[in-house]
Design a protein around this motif. Structure first.
Motif, short mmCIF file in Angstrom:
data_model
loop_
_atom_site.label_atom_id
_atom_site.label_comp_id
_atom_site.label_asym_id
_atom_site.label_seq_id
_atom_site.Cartn_x
_atom_site.Cartn_y
_atom_site.Cartn_z
N PRO A 212 -9.15 9.35 9.20
CA PRO A 212 -9.49 8.29 8.11
C PRO A 212 -8.69 8.66 7.08
O PRO A 212 -8.34 7.82 6.30
CB PRO A 212 -10.76 8.55 7.97
N ALA A 213 -8.67 9.88 6.64
CA ALA A 213 -7.63 10.49 5.44
C ALA A 213 -6.06 10.06 5.45
O ALA A 213 -5.58 9.50 4.59
CB ALA A 213 -7.93 11.64 5.27
N LEU A 214 -5.69 10.30 6.75
CA LEU A 214 -4.30 10.04 6.85
C LEU A 214 -4.01 8.55 6.77
O LEU A 214 -3.08 7.82 6.41
CB LEU A 214 -3.67 10.52 8.19
N LEU A 215 -4.94 7.88 7.23
CA LEU A 215 -4.79 6.33 7.57
C LEU A 215 -4.90 5.83 6.04
O LEU A 215 -4.04 4.86 5.68
CB LEU A 215 -6.02 5.63 8.21
N ALA A 216 -5.88 6.25 5.14
CA ALA A 216 -5.93 5.78 3.76
C ALA A 216 -4.62 6.15 3.00
O ALA A 216 -4.19 5.36 2.10
CB ALA A 216 -7.23 6.41 3.36
N TYR A 217 -4.26 7.42 3.21
CA TYR A 217 -3.00 8.04 2.48
C TYR A 217 -1.79 6.97 3.07
O TYR A 217 -0.83 6.74 2.05
CB TYR A 217 -2.57 9.37 3.13
N LEU A 218 -1.67 6.57 4.21
CA LEU A 218 -0.44 5.84 4.53
C LEU A 218 -0.23 4.60 3.94
O LEU A 218 0.62 4.00 3.36
CB LEU A 218 -0.54 5.46 6.23
N LYS A 219 -1.50 3.94 3.60
CA LYS A 219 -1.61 2.84 3.04
C LYS A 219 -1.44 2.71 1.39
O LYS A 219 -1.02 1.78 1.02
CB LYS A 219 -3.16 1.99 3.04
N THR A 220 -1.46 3.95 0.97
CA THR A 220 -1.06 3.88 -0.68
C THR A 220 0.07 5.06 -0.76
O THR A 220 0.30 5.78 -1.73
CB THR A 220 -2.13 4.19 -1.26
N ILE A 221 0.80 5.21 0.39
CA ILE A 221 1.72 6.72 0.14
C ILE A 221 2.44 6.27 -0.87
O ILE A 221 2.88 7.50 -1.45
CB ILE A 221 2.41 6.80 1.78
N HIS A 222 3.25 5.09 -1.13
CA HIS A 222 4.41 5.13 -2.27
C HIS A 222 3.76 5.26 -3.42
O HIS A 222 4.59 5.53 -4.43
CB HIS A 222 4.96 3.82 -2.09
N GLU A 223 2.62 5.11 -3.87
CA GLU A 223 1.94 5.04 -5.04
C GLU A 223 1.44 6.63 -5.03
O GLU A 223 1.56 6.90 -6.36
CB GLU A 223 0.61 4.09 -5.20
N LYS A 224 1.14 7.10 -4.03
CA LYS A 224 0.78 8.65 -4.32
C LYS A 224 2.08 9.41 -4.48
O LYS A 224 1.90 10.36 -5.30
CB LYS A 224 -0.17 9.14 -3.31
N ARG A 225 2.92 9.25 -3.67
CA ARG A 225 4.22 10.00 -3.68
C ARG A 225 5.36 8.90 -3.81
O ARG A 225 5.82 8.43 -3.06
CB ARG A 225 4.28 10.65 -2.43
N TYR A 226 5.85 8.71 -5.24
CA TYR A 226 6.80 7.90 -5.46
C TYR A 226 7.93 7.91 -4.41
O TYR A 226 8.71 7.04 -3.99
CB TYR A 226 7.40 7.65 -6.90
#
Length: 592
Positions: A389-403
């Motif tokens: 779940p954590a990786l899936l949530a990360y993938l959906k906002t990856i560009h916002e968290k890590r430009y």
């Protein structure tokens, strides 16, 4: 990458191969520019002083120059075209189409360089001095014009400028970085001419000639060095704010490269000064090689920084580093990536082929920057502590968290497949959701609600509501509160989300639940770069001695910490509270 096959070497990574070849070629090609001018002036020195020994050295250096630039430079130049065509075929094709006449002109100039340097070397002492010097000047002018053309194209990759609006060749070529980059590279090319001459002068047997050419070469190094410093500052001050942020500290890899480049420049300056002014008698082959290696490390650090500063793009604002066009992302999110990927082995995603589909997505979207258990950006190490779940949530906002990372381009089902491949396929972990906490509903809550509401707040706002009321509210969020957008998920997702909110009310948010929520937040926001106690970049040792309140304050100022390498934590206050509580408990031994 959608229209091209991917050259897949999971343990190595194409970017690493490009870096090795490109840095070597650039180090030689800059010598090919400055070294041509050095030959002309070294020959002129010998003629003016009527010194046959200096002329003999110049002829010997010209042979070394010819072999280094034409043979080694030519081979590495071809190797660059070969490797970028394999690793970044989409970007290579786009650059050829945009600058086709620029490339054609550069190849003509390269032919002039080859002919001129052969004529220069093989007619040394056989042609009248004036004409021979003219041939040397022809070589240098052709080589510098090659730099002029290549400089415009590589500057375009970092900042296309007005080309984004008008598509004009000259707007892209004379981009914002063109002039500062050209002046800086010209100064560096002249500096390298002296560095290479330090090397060849070390093999001279005649002491007087050796000292004379060491001093002559040292003047080239020091004069060019002092010119390159302000030009380098001008160059880096001209890059875009996003690239400037990465250079200033947002990218740890750039920081390491800059650190290496800084010390290489210090060594280069100190040795050049010592060998030129203080003690030229100390000049020896080992010291010459040390100067040579320092210059190579500096060039590598600069090129690595320039390349990395483009992230998440390979061509800024146009194409992401994985070959996906920026303009195509919205369509791929709507219709899916795999159906549009011409060379993908799977076009449709099914439950039984999830891991295979995830592997395809990794190859096409992640492999450009990440290896699998390789030395460079190992995806296995970076995701070792992340749950599904954590990786899936990360993938959906990856560009916002890590430009500096491209956004995931594809459907929700494809994102789940990629997360499944990494979590199950690479780590062997289960991707089954926990029925006790309704993992799917929890995931939907994390993705759609936690940007504004923590679990505690939702629990308090829905206290006493039955499931029917919760479900009805999800159909009319904007009517309940104009500041809330309506939930755009499917009816099935609304049912799962309603179940999770009801679960929160029934179970309460106990200390264990808060701890679990904090751990989930750690996985989602921190685990891509940190472990807790040991392994890759452990976090708890850095928090030693801090209590929960101090840790909570730190979470509000991550981007202001020393080095500025961390992005801000984009999470609601309630989530930061939970994360701080989890970290504080972990410091006291509350977790393993």
């Amino acid at each position: 990458m959608m229209n091209y096959p991917v050259w897949y070497i999971p343990g190595v990574g194409g970017g690493f191969l490009i870096a090795i070849i490109a840095i070597t070629h650039v180090f030689i090609s800059h010598f090919a520019v400055g070294g041509g001018l050095y030959l002309v002036f070294a020959e002129r020195k010998g003629l003016c002083e009527k010194n046959r020994a200096i002329l003999d050295f110049t002829r010997s250096h010209a042979k070394f120059f010819l072999l280094m630039t034409v043979v080694a430079g030519g081979v590495t130049g071809v190797a660059i075209w070969f490797i970028i065509s394999l690793v970044h075929p989409a970007a290579t094709s786009l650059l050829i189409h945009i600058f086709v006449f620029g490339w054609a002109t550069e190849w003509v100039l390269f032919l002039v360089e080859i002919v001129a340097i052969f004529v220069y070397f093989y007619t040394f002492g056989r042609m009248d001095d004036r004409t021979h010097q003219a041939v040397g000047w022809i070589y240098f002018i052709a080589a510098w014009l090659s730099l002029f053309l290549i400089n415009g194209i590589i500057g375009f990759m970092l900042d296309p400028g007005a080309w984004l609006e008008n598509g004009n060749f000259w707007s892209g070529f004379f981009n914002r970085l063109f002039w500062p980059s050209l002046v800086f590279r010209t100064a560096v090319a002249c500096m390298f001419a002296g560095v290479y001459a330090f090397l060849t002068a070390a093999f001279l047997q005649d002491e007087a000639t050796r000292r004379a050419m060491i001093r002559f070469s040292g003047k080239w190094v020091l004069a060019s060095y002092l010119t390159a410093i302000p030009c380098g500052i001008w160059y880096f001050s001209s890059v875009s704010p996003q690239a400037s942020g990465l250079i200033a500290g947002a990218s740890p890899t750039i920081q390491r490269a800059l650190h290496a480049g800084f010390w290489a420049l210090i060594v280069l300056a100190v040795l050049a000064l010592a060998l030129t002014i203080m003690k030229p008698a100390f000049h020896s082959k080992p010291l010459a090689f040390l100067v040579f290696i320092s210059a190579f490390v500096f060039m590598g650090a600069f090129e690595w920084t320039r390349e990395a500063a483009r992230r998440p793009y390979v061509i800024s604002k146009v194409m992401y580093s994985n070959g996906v066009m920026k303009a195509d992302v919205a369509g791929l999110n709507q219709y899916g990536f795999l159906p549009a990927a011409r060379w993908a082995s799977l076009k449709e995603l099914h439950e039984e082929s999830m891991l295979e589909a995830g592997h395809e997505l990794f190859i096409h979207q992640c492999y450009a920057c990440h290896t699998i258990k390789g030395a460079n950006n190992d995806i296995v190490a970076r995701t070792a502590t992340m749950s599904y779940p954590a990786l899936l949530a990360y993938l959906k906002t990856i560009h916002e968290k890590r430009y500096f990372m491209p956004p995931f381009a594809g459907s929700d089902a494809e994102a789940r497949a990629l997360a499944a491949f990494i979590v199950m396929g690479l780590h062997g972990k289960s991707i089954a959701e926990s029925p006790e906490t309704d993992g799917k509903g929890k995931e939907l809550f994390a993705a759609n609600c936690t940007a504004c509401h923590g679990e505690d707040l939702v629990k308090s706002r829905t206290a006493g509501w039955d499931r029917a009321k919760v479900r009805k509210a999800l159909d009319m969020l904007n009517a309940l509160n104009p500041a809330m957008p309506d939930y755009q998920g499917s009816a099935t997702e609304k049912e799962l989300l309603a179940d999770y909110i009801v679960f929160l009310n029934k179970a309460g948010v106990s200390a264990t639940a808060v701890h679990d929520h904090g751990e989930d937040l750690f996985e989602q926001h921190c685990a891509m770069c940190h472990t807790l106690r040991s392994g890759n970049n452990p976090l708890l040792p850095k928090l030693a001695g801090r209590d929960e309140q101090q840790t909570r304050k730190t979470l509000d100022m991550l981007d202001k910490l020393k080095g500025g390498v961390m992005p801000p934590l984009n999470a609601p206050p309630a989530d930061k509270d939970s994360l701080a509580q989890f970290l504080a408990a972990s410091l006291k031994g509350g977790t393993q």
